[in-house]
Design a protein around this motif. Structure first.
Motif, PDB file in Angstrom:
ATOM      1  N   ILE A 110       1.016  -1.131  -0.034  1.00  0.00           N
ATOM      2  CA  ILE A 110      -0.047  -0.047  -0.125  1.00  0.00           C
ATOM      3  C   ILE A 110       0.838   1.320  -0.002  1.00  0.00           C
ATOM      4  O   ILE A 110       1.781   1.418   0.836  1.00  0.00           O
ATOM      5  CB  ILE A 110      -0.628   0.173   1.288  1.00  0.00           C
ATOM      6  N   ILE A 111       0.732   2.201  -1.038  1.00  0.00           N
ATOM      7  CA  ILE A 111       1.392   3.287  -0.981  1.00  0.00           C
ATOM      8  C   ILE A 111       0.575   4.646  -0.696  1.00  0.00           C
ATOM      9  O   ILE A 111      -0.656   4.594  -1.234  1.00  0.00           O
ATOM     10  CB  ILE A 111       2.013   3.435  -2.656  1.00  0.00           C
ATOM     11  N   SER A 112       1.120   5.570  -0.074  1.00  0.00           N
ATOM     12  CA  SER A 112       0.416   6.751   0.273  1.00  0.00           C
ATOM     13  C   SER A 112       0.633   7.850  -0.768  1.00  0.00           C
ATOM     14  O   SER A 112       2.190   8.065  -0.811  1.00  0.00           O
ATOM     15  CB  SER A 112       0.635   7.049   1.748  1.00  0.00           C
ATOM     16  N   ASP A 113      -0.286   8.205  -1.444  1.00  0.00           N
ATOM     17  CA  ASP A 113       0.395   9.523  -2.332  1.00  0.00           C
ATOM     18  C   ASP A 113       0.713  10.689  -1.512  1.00  0.00           C
ATOM     19  O   ASP A 113       1.511  11.289  -2.114  1.00  0.00           O
ATOM     20  CB  ASP A 113      -0.953   9.785  -3.344  1.00  0.00           C
ATOM     21  N   GLN A 114       0.498  10.893  -0.362  1.00  0.00           N
ATOM     22  CA  GLN A 114       0.866  11.976   0.241  1.00  0.00           C
ATOM     23  C   GLN A 114       2.318  11.554   1.304  1.00  0.00           C
ATOM     24  O   GLN A 114       2.746  12.104   2.003  1.00  0.00           O
ATOM     25  CB  GLN A 114      -0.082  12.506   1.301  1.00  0.00           C
ATOM     26  N   GLY A 115       2.970  10.286   1.044  1.00  0.00           N
ATOM     27  CA  GLY A 115       4.123  10.128   1.703  1.00  0.00           C
ATOM     28  C   GLY A 115       3.802   9.907   3.099  1.00  0.00           C
ATOM     29  O   GLY A 115       4.787  10.279   3.954  1.00  0.00           O
ATOM     30  N   LEU A 116       2.933   9.211   3.747  1.00  0.00           N
ATOM     31  CA  LEU A 116       2.714   9.172   5.041  1.00  0.00           C
ATOM     32  C   LEU A 116       3.709   8.213   5.555  1.00  0.00           C
ATOM     33  O   LEU A 116       3.764   8.086   6.936  1.00  0.00           O
ATOM     34  CB  LEU A 116       1.331   8.708   5.261  1.00  0.00           C
ATOM     35  N   TRP A 117       4.299   7.357   4.907  1.00  0.00           N
ATOM     36  CA  TRP A 117       5.212   6.222   5.397  1.00  0.00           C
ATOM     37  C   TRP A 117       6.121   5.898   4.218  1.00  0.00           C
ATOM     38  O   TRP A 117       5.706   6.048   3.052  1.00  0.00           O
ATOM     39  CB  TRP A 117       4.250   4.909   5.862  1.00  0.00           C
TER      40      TRP A 117
END
Length: 159
Positions: A110-117
């Motif tokens: 799972i990739i966060s578009d907002q760069g949460l992790w």
């Protein structure tokens, strides 16, 4: 007999002192009678309010992910979750867990578009999960790295 005279004199002095406000003074004007006044003071107690963080019941959500989509969302107490167009809303402080329903050998990230992790930290394999608590309000989108055709998921975090 001396005692009787002394007692009579004392009674006369006490009587005169008690009734002195009721007689006229020597110049013909009434003598001032001392009066006692009572002043009331209102004491209003204001409760001191200290700021405290209002913490409501935080919710935990489970997002089920398979090889085809983010296909289902439930609240951990099985409350209904409105999940349309791969979008749902939560409150700040709520936790989301992505849970994989894939084959044993399949890996989904799972990739966060907002760069949460970091992009590799949300790796799901068979019966593996990834948790994230959302503290900041906003709109966040998530994708599955291994399959670009799967539509992204959106989570709206309300204050």
């Amino acid at each position: 007999m001396k005692h009787i005279k002394f007692i009579q004199i004392m009674l006369l002095v006490i009587s005169l002192s008690i009734f002195s406000g009721c007689v006229e003074s020597l110049n013909g004007t009434p003598a001032a009678t001392p009066t006692m006044t009572v002043q009331e003071t209102a004491s209003v107690s204001t409760p001191e309010i200290s700021p405290t963080e209002t913490i409501g019941t935080k919710s935990n959500y489970i997002v089920y992910v398979d090889d085809y989509s983010f296909y289902r969302v439930i609240e951990s107490t099985y409350k209904n979750v409105v999940y349309e167009n791969f979008t749902f809303s939560i409150n700040a402080g709520d936790n989301v867990k992505w849970d994989s329903n894939t084959e044993y050998y399949d890996i989904l990230t799972i990739i966060s578009d907002q760069g949460l992790w970091a992009n590799g930290s949300a790796r799901l394999m068979n019966n593996k999960e990834f948790n994230y608590t959302f503290f900041n309000p906003g709109t966040y989108t998530f994708r599955i790295k291994e399959d670009k055709k799967i539509l992204p998921q959106t989570i709206i975090v309300k204050p």
